[in-house]
Every structure is written in C-alpha cells, then in structure tokens.
Design a protein around this motif. Structure first.
Motif, PDB file in Angstrom:
ATOM      1  N   TYR A  81      89.283  40.984  -1.496  1.00  0.00           N
ATOM      2  CA  TYR A  81      90.386  41.181  -2.763  1.00  0.00           C
ATOM      3  C   TYR A  81      90.537  39.888  -3.408  1.00  0.00           C
ATOM      4  O   TYR A  81      90.930  39.975  -4.497  1.00  0.00           O
ATOM      5  N   GLU A  82      90.651  38.745  -2.781  1.00  0.00           N
ATOM      6  CA  GLU A  82      90.629  37.571  -3.355  1.00  0.00           C
ATOM      7  C   GLU A  82      89.637  37.125  -4.431  1.00  0.00           C
ATOM      8  O   GLU A  82      89.953  36.781  -5.439  1.00  0.00           O
ATOM      9  N   THR A  83      88.436  37.701  -4.018  1.00  0.00           N
ATOM     10  CA  THR A  83      87.411  37.655  -4.822  1.00  0.00           C
ATOM     11  C   THR A  83      87.360  38.298  -6.285  1.00  0.00           C
ATOM     12  O   THR A  83      87.202  37.772  -7.161  1.00  0.00           O
ATOM     13  N   TRP A  84      87.913  39.531  -6.142  1.00  0.00           N
ATOM     14  CA  TRP A  84      88.339  40.377  -7.091  1.00  0.00           C
ATOM     15  C   TRP A  84      89.090  39.620  -8.118  1.00  0.00           C
ATOM     16  O   TRP A  84      89.213  39.634  -9.381  1.00  0.00           O
ATOM     17  N   TYR A  85      90.212  39.158  -7.416  1.00  0.00           N
ATOM     18  CA  TYR A  85      91.434  38.441  -8.382  1.00  0.00           C
ATOM     19  C   TYR A  85      90.642  37.265  -8.998  1.00  0.00           C
ATOM     20  O   TYR A  85      90.969  36.822 -10.135  1.00  0.00           O
ATOM     21  N   ASN A  86      89.849  36.285  -8.238  1.00  0.00           N
ATOM     22  CA  ASN A  86      89.574  35.217  -8.847  1.00  0.00           C
ATOM     23  C   ASN A  86      88.444  35.658 -10.134  1.00  0.00           C
ATOM     24  O   ASN A  86      88.391  34.798 -10.890  1.00  0.00           O
ATOM     25  N   MET A  87      87.762  36.701 -10.100  1.00  0.00           N
ATOM     26  CA  MET A  87      86.938  37.151 -10.933  1.00  0.00           C
ATOM     27  C   MET A  87      87.749  37.647 -12.134  1.00  0.00           C
ATOM     28  O   MET A  87      87.216  37.488 -13.321  1.00  0.00           O
ATOM     29  N   SER A  88      88.622  38.462 -11.866  1.00  0.00           N
ATOM     30  CA  SER A  88      89.546  38.884 -12.913  1.00  0.00           C
ATOM     31  C   SER A  88      90.138  37.829 -13.886  1.00  0.00           C
ATOM     32  O   SER A  88      90.270  37.672 -15.271  1.00  0.00           O
ATOM     33  N   VAL A  89      90.562  36.761 -13.053  1.00  0.00           N
ATOM     34  CA  VAL A  89      91.057  35.559 -13.820  1.00  0.00           C
ATOM     35  C   VAL A  89      90.010  34.990 -14.604  1.00  0.00           C
ATOM     36  O   VAL A  89      90.042  34.460 -15.939  1.00  0.00           O
TER      37      VAL A  89
END
Length: 65
Positions: free
Chosen positions: A2-10
């Motif tokens: 989920y952290e990579t999803w958040y990073n990508m959304s940013v």
C-alpha cells in the motif's frame, strides 16, 4: 504494497507522465487480444478501455518499431 500505491499516487498528483509506458490500448470487448499482447512479453503496459465510447474501436499502440 500500500505504501507504493501511496507513493505512486503522490507522483501522479505532481504530474508524472505515464504515457510513454503505455504501449497498447484495447476496448474492453477485446480483452482476449489485450491479454495475448501482454503475455507476449514485447510490450509495456496494456490498457483496457472501459469507457462507453471505446466499443468497436481498433486497438492502438504506442510502440516504437
């Protein structure tokens, strides 16, 4: 994960352009051809278009020859 999803959304919110990575687009009705293209190993990201106006349109590619 989920952290990579958040990073990508940013990154996307800041304007990251993913268009060079998307090599093929198919209308969702042509999912079999899209999966075959993805499985070939000769492509980048394959997109299935679920929009109403996607029906019946030919697949598009963004690959360099």
């Amino acid at each position: 994960m989920y952290e990579t999803w958040y990073n990508m959304s940013v990154l996307l919110e800041k304007g990251l352009d993913l268009s060079p990575v998307i090599t093929d687009r198919f209308p969702y009705q042509e999912f079999d051809a899209a999966f075959e293209t993805a499985a070939s190993g000769r492509t980048g990201k394959v997109i299935l278009d679920w929009s109403e106006d996607a029906g019946g349109t030919a697949p598009t590619t963004n690959r360099s020859a």
